[in-house]
Design an enzyme around this catalytic site. Structure first.
Site, PDB file in Angstrom:
ATOM      1  N   ASP A   8       0.881  -1.152   0.000  1.00  0.00           N
ATOM      2  CA  ASP A   8       0.000   0.000   0.000  1.00  0.00           C
ATOM      3  C   ASP A   8       0.933   1.219   0.000  1.00  0.00           C
ATOM      4  OD1 ASP A   8      -2.272   1.692   0.531  1.00  0.00           O
ATOM      5  OD2 ASP A   8      -1.626   1.735   2.623  1.00  0.00           O
ATOM      6  N   LEU A   9       0.409   2.383  -0.330  1.00  0.00           N
ATOM      7  CA  LEU A   9       1.274   3.578  -0.380  1.00  0.00           C
ATOM      8  C   LEU A   9       1.122   4.452   0.867  1.00  0.00           C
ATOM      9  CD1 LEU A   9       3.133   5.557  -2.077  1.00  0.00           C
ATOM     10  CD2 LEU A   9       0.998   6.615  -2.813  1.00  0.00           C
ATOM     11  N   ASP A  10      -0.093   5.027   1.015  1.00  0.00           N
ATOM     12  CA  ASP A  10      -0.331   5.989   2.088  1.00  0.00           C
ATOM     13  C   ASP A  10      -0.221   5.313   3.447  1.00  0.00           C
ATOM     14  OD1 ASP A  10      -0.918   8.210   0.402  1.00  0.00           O
ATOM     15  OD2 ASP A  10      -2.894   7.378   0.004  1.00  0.00           O
ATOM     16  N   THR A  16       1.169  10.155   4.053  1.00  0.00           N
ATOM     17  CA  THR A  16       0.286  11.171   3.470  1.00  0.00           C
ATOM     18  C   THR A  16      -1.037  11.272   4.223  1.00  0.00           C
ATOM     19  OG1 THR A  16      -0.265   9.431   1.963  1.00  0.00           O
ATOM     20  CG2 THR A  16       1.097  11.204   1.082  1.00  0.00           C
ATOM     21  N   LYS A  44      -9.010   5.744   6.048  1.00  0.00           N
ATOM     22  CA  LYS A  44      -7.742   5.201   5.535  1.00  0.00           C
ATOM     23  C   LYS A  44      -8.003   4.005   4.621  1.00  0.00           C
ATOM     24  CE  LYS A  44      -4.631   6.847   9.092  1.00  0.00           C
ATOM     25  NZ  LYS A  44      -3.772   6.499  10.227  1.00  0.00           N
ATOM     26  N   ILE A  46      -9.682   3.897   1.993  1.00  0.00           N
ATOM     27  CA  ILE A  46     -10.956   4.010   1.278  1.00  0.00           C
ATOM     28  C   ILE A  46     -10.810   5.039   0.152  1.00  0.00           C
ATOM     29  CG2 ILE A  46     -13.397   4.643   1.621  1.00  0.00           C
ATOM     30  CD1 ILE A  46     -12.741   2.285   3.332  1.00  0.00           C
ATOM     31  N   SER A 115      -2.507   0.747  -4.286  1.00  0.00           N
ATOM     32  CA  SER A 115      -3.020   1.890  -3.530  1.00  0.00           C
ATOM     33  C   SER A 115      -4.328   2.358  -4.136  1.00  0.00           C
ATOM     34  CB  SER A 115      -2.004   3.042  -3.588  1.00  0.00           C
ATOM     35  OG  SER A 115      -2.587   4.228  -3.104  1.00  0.00           O
ATOM     36  N   ALA A 116      -5.247   2.779  -3.264  1.00  0.00           N
ATOM     37  CA  ALA A 116      -6.524   3.327  -3.740  1.00  0.00           C
ATOM     38  C   ALA A 116      -6.337   4.718  -4.317  1.00  0.00           C
ATOM     39  CB  ALA A 116      -7.513   3.384  -2.586  1.00  0.00           C
ATOM     40  N   LYS A 146     -10.943  -1.319  -1.551  1.00  0.00           N
ATOM     41  CA  LYS A 146     -10.690  -2.065  -0.311  1.00  0.00           C
ATOM     42  C   LYS A 146     -11.886  -1.844   0.606  1.00  0.00           C
ATOM     43  CE  LYS A 146      -5.819  -0.905  -0.892  1.00  0.00           C
ATOM     44  NZ  LYS A 146      -4.674  -0.116  -0.425  1.00  0.00           N
ATOM     45  N   GLU A 170       0.087  -3.299   4.573  1.00  0.00           N
ATOM     46  CA  GLU A 170      -0.986  -2.312   4.722  1.00  0.00           C
ATOM     47  C   GLU A 170      -1.006  -1.674   6.101  1.00  0.00           C
ATOM     48  OE1 GLU A 170      -3.610  -0.746   3.733  1.00  0.00           O
ATOM     49  OE2 GLU A 170      -3.942  -1.496   1.710  1.00  0.00           O
ATOM     50  N   ASP A 171      -1.434  -0.417   6.174  1.00  0.00           N
ATOM     51  CA  ASP A 171      -1.596   0.242   7.482  1.00  0.00           C
ATOM     52  C   ASP A 171      -3.066   0.401   7.866  1.00  0.00           C
ATOM     53  OD1 ASP A 171      -2.053   2.180   5.438  1.00  0.00           O
ATOM     54  OD2 ASP A 171      -1.968   3.731   6.977  1.00  0.00           O
TER      55      ASP A 171
END
Ligand code: BG6
Ligand code: MG
Length: 222
Positions: A8-10, A16, A44, A46, A115-116, A146, A170-171
């Site tokens: 995942d990114l954020d 971010t 987060k 979403i 990432s979304a 997600k 993932e966070d």
């Protein structure tokens, strides 16, 4: 050994989440809705429109705006968010991530991004990490966000590995649900209680090392 890691990114590669929060809070206030830090946790992972819908529901305004008006509100939030992320630089890569990407590359383990965020390619460029990812799933091409598994299944398809051969990182609660449903090994970053469904949780990215991933992969329940 695992054949791929899907990130995942954020909140995993860079933080971010604080910028998303500031931008949603600003938009919320313009509508008379107070987005708190606690409520922001639910946003987060979403996607943008789903986040807006949750905020409108928080203010009992879910039926107040047309689809077109909601597009304008989401765009407004994104325009502000983009001004905030323009300042991102390689100094904003979370601890341990560059080393991990380097080690994965050295071991010929494939690396993908799930990432979304439609801003993900821009953020990876600003971080100087675009070259480290051999594939990025395009969230605009997905049917479901997600916690649906689609984005992680798609990442594995693009990397040409089976989900069972891959680790997902993932966070967000919604992200862990997505990884589990897609049948990758799930690694959470953050609070053990919030991410209790993850196969393994690291408190922060500084502890997310290649040797630790190898160890937990070797110990996983089959
Ligand atoms: C996720 C974030 O990675 O991307 C969410 O956790 C965000 O908070 C979502 O809403 C969509 O991002 P963007 O950049 O397309 O609005
Ligand atoms: Mg995240």
């Amino acid at each position: 050994m695992f054949k791929a890691v899907v990130f995942d990114l954020d909140g995993v590669i860079t933080d971010t989440a604080a910028f998303h929060f500031i931008a949603w809070r600003k938009l919320g206030r313009s509508l008379g809705i107070e987005v708190t830090e606690t409520f922001n946790e639910e946003l987060k992972g979403i996607d943008r429109m789903a986040s807006l819908n949750k905020i409108l529901a928080l203010g009992s305004m879910e039926n107040r705006f047309s689809k077109e008006e909601k597009e304008v509100l989401a765009q407004e939030k994104n325009d502000f968010y983009v001004t905030l992320i323009n300042e991102i630089s390689p100094a904003d890569i979370l601890p341990g991530i560059e080393q991990l990407l380097h080690d994965l590359d050295a071991q010929h383990i494939k690396v993908g991004l799930a990432s979304a965020s439609k801003n993900a390619p821009k953020i990876l460029r600003l971080l100087g990490l675009a070259h480290s990812f051999s594939t990025i799933v395009d969230p605009a091409a997905l049917q479901q966000g997600k916690p649906d598994p689609e984005i992680f299944i798609k990442a594995c398809e693009q990397l040409q590995v089976q989900p069972e051969e891959a680790i997902g990182v993932e966070d967000a609660y919604s992200g862990i649900q997505a990884i589990n449903a897609a049948k990758l090994y799930s690694v959470g970053i953050g609070d053990k209680h919030m991410l209790k469904d993850a196969d393994y949780v690291f408190g922060d990215t500084a502890h997310l090392t290649f040797s630790k991933l190898k160890e937990i992969w070797g110990n996983r329940a089959l």
